[in-house]
Design an enzyme around this catalytic site. Structure first.
Site, PDB file in Angstrom:
ATOM      1  CB  SER A  15      -0.919   0.004   1.224  1.00 43.44           C
ATOM      2  OG  SER A  15      -0.125  -0.004   2.408  1.00 43.44           O
ATOM      3  N   GLY A  16       2.009   1.213  -0.674  1.00 46.99           N
ATOM      4  CA  GLY A  16       2.792   2.431  -0.895  1.00 46.99           C
ATOM      5  C   GLY A  16       2.244   3.143  -2.122  1.00 46.99           C
ATOM      6  CB  ALA A  18       3.909   1.139  -6.631  1.00 45.53           C
ATOM      7  N   GLY A  50      13.012  14.103  -0.311  1.00 48.57           N
ATOM      8  CA  GLY A  50      13.422  15.044  -1.359  1.00 48.57           C
ATOM      9  C   GLY A  50      12.299  15.440  -2.287  1.00 48.57           C
ATOM     10  CD  GLU A 118      16.634  15.054  -4.359  1.00 53.20           C
ATOM     11  OE1 GLU A 118      17.041  13.884  -4.354  1.00 53.20           O
ATOM     12  OE2 GLU A 118      15.486  15.355  -4.025  1.00 53.20           O
ATOM     13  CG  HIS A 247      20.677   8.666   0.651  1.00 54.88           C
ATOM     14  ND1 HIS A 247      21.373   9.732   1.168  1.00 54.88           N
ATOM     15  CD2 HIS A 247      19.654   9.203  -0.056  1.00 54.88           C
ATOM     16  CE1 HIS A 247      20.780  10.859   0.801  1.00 54.88           C
ATOM     17  NE2 HIS A 247      19.737  10.566   0.051  1.00 54.88           N
ATOM     18  NE  ARG A 293      20.633   9.648  -3.869  1.00 54.42           N
ATOM     19  CZ  ARG A 293      19.364   9.508  -3.710  1.00 54.42           C
ATOM     20  NH1 ARG A 293      18.845   8.310  -3.709  1.00 54.42           N
ATOM     21  NH2 ARG A 293      18.585  10.534  -3.544  1.00 54.42           N
ATOM     22  CG  HIS A 354      18.199   5.390  -0.164  1.00 57.55           C
ATOM     23  ND1 HIS A 354      17.414   5.865   0.866  1.00 57.55           N
ATOM     24  CD2 HIS A 354      17.857   6.111  -1.264  1.00 57.55           C
ATOM     25  CE1 HIS A 354      16.633   6.837   0.405  1.00 57.55           C
ATOM     26  NE2 HIS A 354      16.863   6.991  -0.885  1.00 57.55           N
ATOM     27  NE  ARG A 389      16.372   5.630  -6.402  1.00 58.20           N
ATOM     28  CZ  ARG A 389      15.932   6.565  -5.567  1.00 58.20           C
ATOM     29  NH1 ARG A 389      14.925   7.327  -5.893  1.00 58.20           N
ATOM     30  NH2 ARG A 389      16.474   6.711  -4.377  1.00 58.20           N
ATOM     31  CB  SER A 394      12.104   5.644  -6.855  1.00 62.57           C
ATOM     32  OG  SER A 394      12.435   6.516  -5.835  1.00 62.57           O
ATOM     33  CG  LEU A 395       8.440   9.191  -4.573  1.00 62.80           C
ATOM     34  CD1 LEU A 395       8.262  10.541  -3.883  1.00 62.80           C
ATOM     35  CD2 LEU A 395       7.679   8.118  -3.808  1.00 62.80           C
TER      36      LEU A 395
HETATM   37  P1  FAD Z   1       6.650   1.107  -0.549  1.00 62.93           P
HETATM   38  O1  FAD Z   1       6.246   2.517  -0.436  1.00 62.93           O
HETATM   39  O2  FAD Z   1       7.817   0.676   0.234  1.00 62.93           O
HETATM   40  O3  FAD Z   1       5.403   0.217  -0.120  1.00 62.93           O
HETATM   41  C1  FAD Z   1       5.540  -1.169   0.041  1.00 62.93           C
HETATM   42  C2  FAD Z   1       4.278  -1.706   0.660  1.00 62.93           C
HETATM   43  O4  FAD Z   1       4.261  -3.122   0.564  1.00 62.93           O
HETATM   44  C3  FAD Z   1       4.108  -1.393   2.134  1.00 62.93           C
HETATM   45  O5  FAD Z   1       2.771  -1.075   2.331  1.00 62.93           O
HETATM   46  C4  FAD Z   1       4.441  -2.730   2.821  1.00 62.93           C
HETATM   47  O6  FAD Z   1       3.810  -2.904   4.059  1.00 62.93           O
HETATM   48  C5  FAD Z   1       3.871  -3.683   1.801  1.00 62.93           C
HETATM   49  N1  FAD Z   1       4.411  -5.039   1.844  1.00 62.93           N
HETATM   50  C6  FAD Z   1       5.690  -5.444   1.699  1.00 62.93           C
HETATM   51  N2  FAD Z   1       5.757  -6.788   1.738  1.00 62.93           N
HETATM   52  C7  FAD Z   1       4.494  -7.244   1.905  1.00 62.93           C
HETATM   53  C8  FAD Z   1       3.907  -8.524   2.020  1.00 62.93           C
HETATM   54  N3  FAD Z   1       4.637  -9.644   2.012  1.00 62.93           N
HETATM   55  N4  FAD Z   1       2.571  -8.615   2.174  1.00 62.93           N
HETATM   56  C9  FAD Z   1       1.796  -7.498   2.234  1.00 62.93           C
HETATM   57  N5  FAD Z   1       2.295  -6.259   2.120  1.00 62.93           N
HETATM   58  C10 FAD Z   1       3.628  -6.141   1.964  1.00 62.93           C
HETATM   59  N6  FAD Z   1      12.197   8.316  -3.805  1.00 62.93           N
HETATM   60  C11 FAD Z   1      11.934   9.442  -4.490  1.00 62.93           C
HETATM   61  O7  FAD Z   1      11.589   9.381  -5.676  1.00 62.93           O
HETATM   62  N7  FAD Z   1      12.042  10.653  -3.884  1.00 62.93           N
HETATM   63  C12 FAD Z   1      12.408  10.794  -2.588  1.00 62.93           C
HETATM   64  O8  FAD Z   1      12.477  11.893  -2.073  1.00 62.93           O
HETATM   65  C13 FAD Z   1      12.709   9.624  -1.847  1.00 62.93           C
HETATM   66  N8  FAD Z   1      13.119   9.714  -0.574  1.00 62.93           N
HETATM   67  C14 FAD Z   1      13.276   8.555   0.149  1.00 62.93           C
HETATM   68  C15 FAD Z   1      13.592   8.644   1.504  1.00 62.93           C
HETATM   69  C16 FAD Z   1      13.692   7.500   2.264  1.00 62.93           C
HETATM   70  C17 FAD Z   1      14.027   7.599   3.724  1.00 62.93           C
HETATM   71  C18 FAD Z   1      13.486   6.236   1.659  1.00 62.93           C
HETATM   72  C19 FAD Z   1      13.579   4.977   2.474  1.00 62.93           C
HETATM   73  C20 FAD Z   1      13.205   6.134   0.308  1.00 62.93           C
HETATM   74  C21 FAD Z   1      13.096   7.296  -0.453  1.00 62.93           C
HETATM   75  N9  FAD Z   1      12.796   7.239  -1.810  1.00 62.93           N
HETATM   76  C22 FAD Z   1      12.558   8.389  -2.502  1.00 62.93           C
HETATM   77  C23 FAD Z   1      12.504   5.961  -2.457  1.00 62.93           C
HETATM   78  C24 FAD Z   1      10.982   5.802  -2.532  1.00 62.93           C
HETATM   79  O9  FAD Z   1      10.395   6.294  -1.359  1.00 62.93           O
HETATM   80  C25 FAD Z   1      10.557   4.360  -2.722  1.00 62.93           C
HETATM   81  O10 FAD Z   1      11.297   3.760  -3.722  1.00 62.93           O
HETATM   82  C26 FAD Z   1       9.102   4.291  -3.105  1.00 62.93           C
HETATM   83  O11 FAD Z   1       8.323   5.013  -2.190  1.00 62.93           O
HETATM   84  C27 FAD Z   1       8.650   2.852  -3.164  1.00 62.93           C
HETATM   85  O12 FAD Z   1       7.260   2.818  -3.293  1.00 62.93           O
HETATM   86  P2  FAD Z   1       6.543   1.422  -3.419  1.00 62.93           P
HETATM   87  O13 FAD Z   1       5.088   1.718  -3.503  1.00 62.93           O
HETATM   88  O14 FAD Z   1       7.173   0.636  -4.488  1.00 62.93           O
HETATM   89  O15 FAD Z   1       6.882   0.664  -2.055  1.00 62.93           O
HETATM   90  C1  SIN Z   2      16.569  12.244  -0.647  1.00 62.71           C
HETATM   91  O1  SIN Z   2      15.736  13.071  -0.283  1.00 62.71           O
HETATM   92  O2  SIN Z   2      17.786  12.418  -0.588  1.00 62.71           O
HETATM   93  C2  SIN Z   2      16.084  10.950  -1.186  1.00 62.71           C
HETATM   94  C3  SIN Z   2      15.719  11.111  -2.577  1.00 62.71           C
HETATM   95  C4  SIN Z   2      15.661   9.783  -3.271  1.00 62.71           C
HETATM   96  O3  SIN Z   2      16.032   8.765  -2.709  1.00 62.71           O
HETATM   97  O4  SIN Z   2      15.256   9.793  -4.429  1.00 62.71           O
END
Ligand code: FAD
Ligand code: SIN
Length: 539
Positions: A15-16, A18, A50, A118, A247, A293, A354, A389, A394-395
């Site tokens: 539930s991120g 994506a 960021g 960045e 990171h 990075r 990271h 990356r 990534s968002l």
């Molecule tokens: P996530 O947002 O990680 O969501 C994963 C979901 O899957 C969660 O809900 C989790 O509970 C669920 N899940 C996992 N395994 C299971 C399972 N087995 N069963 C059920 N549910 C499960 N990217 C940027 O583009 N800009 C930024 O500024 C940035 N800053 C960042 C800062 C930090 C501190 C971090 C850690 C990352 C950052 N990133 C950034 C990277 C970016 O946040 C992630 O790559 C992105 O949010 C991933 O989204 P997602 O939906 O793929 O996964």
């Molecule tokens: C950050 O804010 O430095 C993280 C950005 C990213 O991971 O894309």
């Protein structure tokens, strides 16, 4: 015990950004169940600081964002994936805004969005919500999901394994199909310990990253690579697992784990310094603190090792107190709680794991090598990131590919199920474990040797050593897994071991240094390795 639930259209795991993006598109065409293993908000997305990169300013161009992404990717990006992301990105950002996401505006021109810069970006192109972008994105998307009757979010439900036609055929000793298809998943209700079989038209992995494979990481505990591991066990092709992004600037403080100091601070003039004040990045790269990075993280790692330091320092003292507070309110408040005033004091920082650039190999619509198994967000390897990356891509990638996956699936005719009810989960003779210390011990062991042997700088000997250790851990986990009833920790441990093994195997295959994979045995890029590392589990 195993419950068998009604068939649903789309089973989304995660539930991120994506998972929620996919759900919001697909719910107009069918019933969506979103599984999430903790609270719905807990995700890597929530901690994004960021922002989200997109061609937004009139002075920016698609060509420049494409070029910056390709340069960071060190020759391994898929050009079509980069172009799709960069071209479609601004529309997805406009849709996020329409959903209610409030990005920060310029204080001098409030009609315009404030754009951060960045490392690796030749322009200011990062929309952000102060330094809490992820929290704002999650908030807006959650409100939108809650409005939709056809989206059901099941929290504390952890997917354990994907069910495919091949798996069903093997179980029943029937001939295996030529084209494998996903049919559903086994899901653990973490609170009751019950395992449910859920069948669906399509399964969408949106499980995020795998930072927890390493001792030090910016990721929250959910990032245990579950989707990577489930896809691997299901027999999907996996790509580029050796490319783990570290990171450069995670806060180094005895009271705090995993707190990121955003790259946006370097974008606003932050300088990296040694304890004696020397600005060492100038010795490594002309772009200094704004080099990609991998270069910055490696330079810090080299200085830490050369001088035997615990950390280096980020110097933001060129900012006035009021500026620090206005520009980075979250980071500033957290640091001040710890007695660090960034307008006066240097910030102690170290690199930390990271982001996973590798993952489930997908096409341009997010589909894996198994039909109806999609992977979107960090769990996927779409080809956008190549060997490294670009920050804040990534968002953007998650929104673009979740959108394309939903479009593809809703346009696809439903396919007849191989069978209507999935077999129950077979728990065999498993009993409750009275030795959970074994799980904790193995978990810590894996994370420690991955950090020491498979980190920022690698060697073949260290990788081999990690491989041998992993084999021992795998055998122990395997016994434990089938002897005791499933718990969330045990499922995550098994996944962690699978992910670690994929990283080590892929790293050993790449006998060159490129992007995030740096090995002292082959310190230069070698054009013979200018292709993805694709692996698939042999059953
Ligand atoms: P996530 O947002 O990680 O969501 C994963 C979901 O899957 C969660 O809900 C989790 O509970 C669920 N899940 C996992 N395994 C299971 C399972 N087995 N069963 C059920 N549910 C499960 N990217 C940027 O583009 N800009 C930024 O500024 C940035 N800053 C960042 C800062 C930090 C501190 C971090 C850690 C990352 C950052 N990133 C950034 C990277 C970016 O946040 C992630 O790559 C992105 O949010 C991933 O989204 P997602 O939906 O793929 O996964
Ligand atoms: C950050 O804010 O430095 C993280 C950005 C990213 O991971 O894309």
């Amino acid at each position: 015990m195993c419950k068998v639930s009604d068939s649903i259209d789309f089973l989304v795991i995660g539930s991120g950004v994506a998972g929620m993006w996919f759900a919001l598109q697909a719910c107009r065409h069918g019933r969506v169940v979103v599984l999430t293993k903790r609270e719905p908000e807990e995700s890597n997305t929530r901690y994004a600081q960021g922002g989200i990169a997109a061609v937004w300013s009139p002075s920016d161009t698609v060509e420049e964002h494409v070029r910056d992404t390709l340069v960071a990717g060190a020759g391994l990006c898929r050009r079509d994936a980069v172009e799709v992301t960069v071209r479609e990105g601004p529309d997805r950002v406009r849709e996020l805004i329409a959903l209610g996401a409030q990005f920060t505006r310029r204080h001098d021109f409030p009609d315009e969005y404030d754009l951060h810069r960045e490392g690796g970006h030749s322009r200011r192109r990062i929309l952000h919500a102060d330094d809490l972008t992820g929290e704002e994105v999650v908030r807006a998307m959650r409100v939108a999901c809650d409005r939709e009757e056809r989206i059901e979010i099941r929290d504390h439900h952890m997917a354990v394994d994907i069910v495919t036609d091949t798996w069903l055929a093997r179980r029943e000793t029937e001939p295996e199909p030529l084209q494998d298809r996903a049919r559903g998943a086994y899901v653990l209700d973490v609170r009751t310990g019950e395992v449910e079989a859920i069948s669906a038209r399509a399964v969408v992995l949106a499980t995020g990253g795998a930072g927890k494979v390493y001792r030090f990481t910016t990721n929250p505990p959910i990032a245990s690579g579950d989707g990577h591991a489930m896809a691997w066990r299901a027999g999907a092709q996996m790509a580029n697992m050796e490319f783990v992004q570290f990171h450069p600037t995670c806060l180094h403080h005895p009271q705090v784990n995993s707190f990121l100091i955003s790259e946006a601070l370097r974008g606003e003039g932050g300088k990296l310094r040694l304890p004696d004040g020397h600005r060492f990045m100038l010795d490594y790269d002309d772009r200094a603190e704004l080099a990609p990075r991998d270069i910055v993280a490696r330079a810090i790692d080299a200085e830490l090792k050369r001088l035997g330091l615990q950390c280096v320092y980020l110097d933001m003292t060129h900012l006035e107190r009021a500026q620090a507070e206005r520009m980075f309110p979250n980071i500033d408040a957290r640091l001040r709680d710890l007695g660090i005033d960034m307008a006066k004091d240097f910030i102690p920082v170290v690199p930390a794991a990271h982001y996973m650039c590798g993952g489930v190999l997908t096409d341009l619509n997010g589909e894996s090598s198994i039909r109806n198994l999609f992977a979107v967000g960090e769990v996927a390897c779409t080809g956008l990131h190549g060997a490294n990356r670009l920050a804040s891509n990534s968002l953007l990638e998650a929104c673009v590919f979740a959108h394309r996956a939903a479009k593809t699936l809703v346009e696809r005719e439903d396919e007849p199920p191989r069978r209507t009810v999935l077999p129950s989960w077979d728990a065999g003779q498993a009993v409750d474990s009275d030795e959970l210390v074994v799980v904790t011990q193995l978990w810590e062991e894996v994370r420690q040797f991955m950090w020491n042997y498979v980190g920022i700088v690698r060697t073949t000997r260290r990788l081999e050593r990690a491989r041998r250790r992993l084999k021992l851990v795998r055998d122990e986990v395997w016994n434990y897994y089938w002897d005791f009833r499933l718990t969330g920790d045990l499922v995550e441990l098994r996944n962690l071991v699978d992910v670690a093994e994929m990283i080590v195997t892929s790293a050993l295959r790449r006998r060159e240094s490129r992007g995030l994979h740096y090995t002292l045995d082959y310190p230069s890029p070698d054009s013979r390795f200018l292709s993805d590392t694709v692996i698939r589990r042999e059953h």
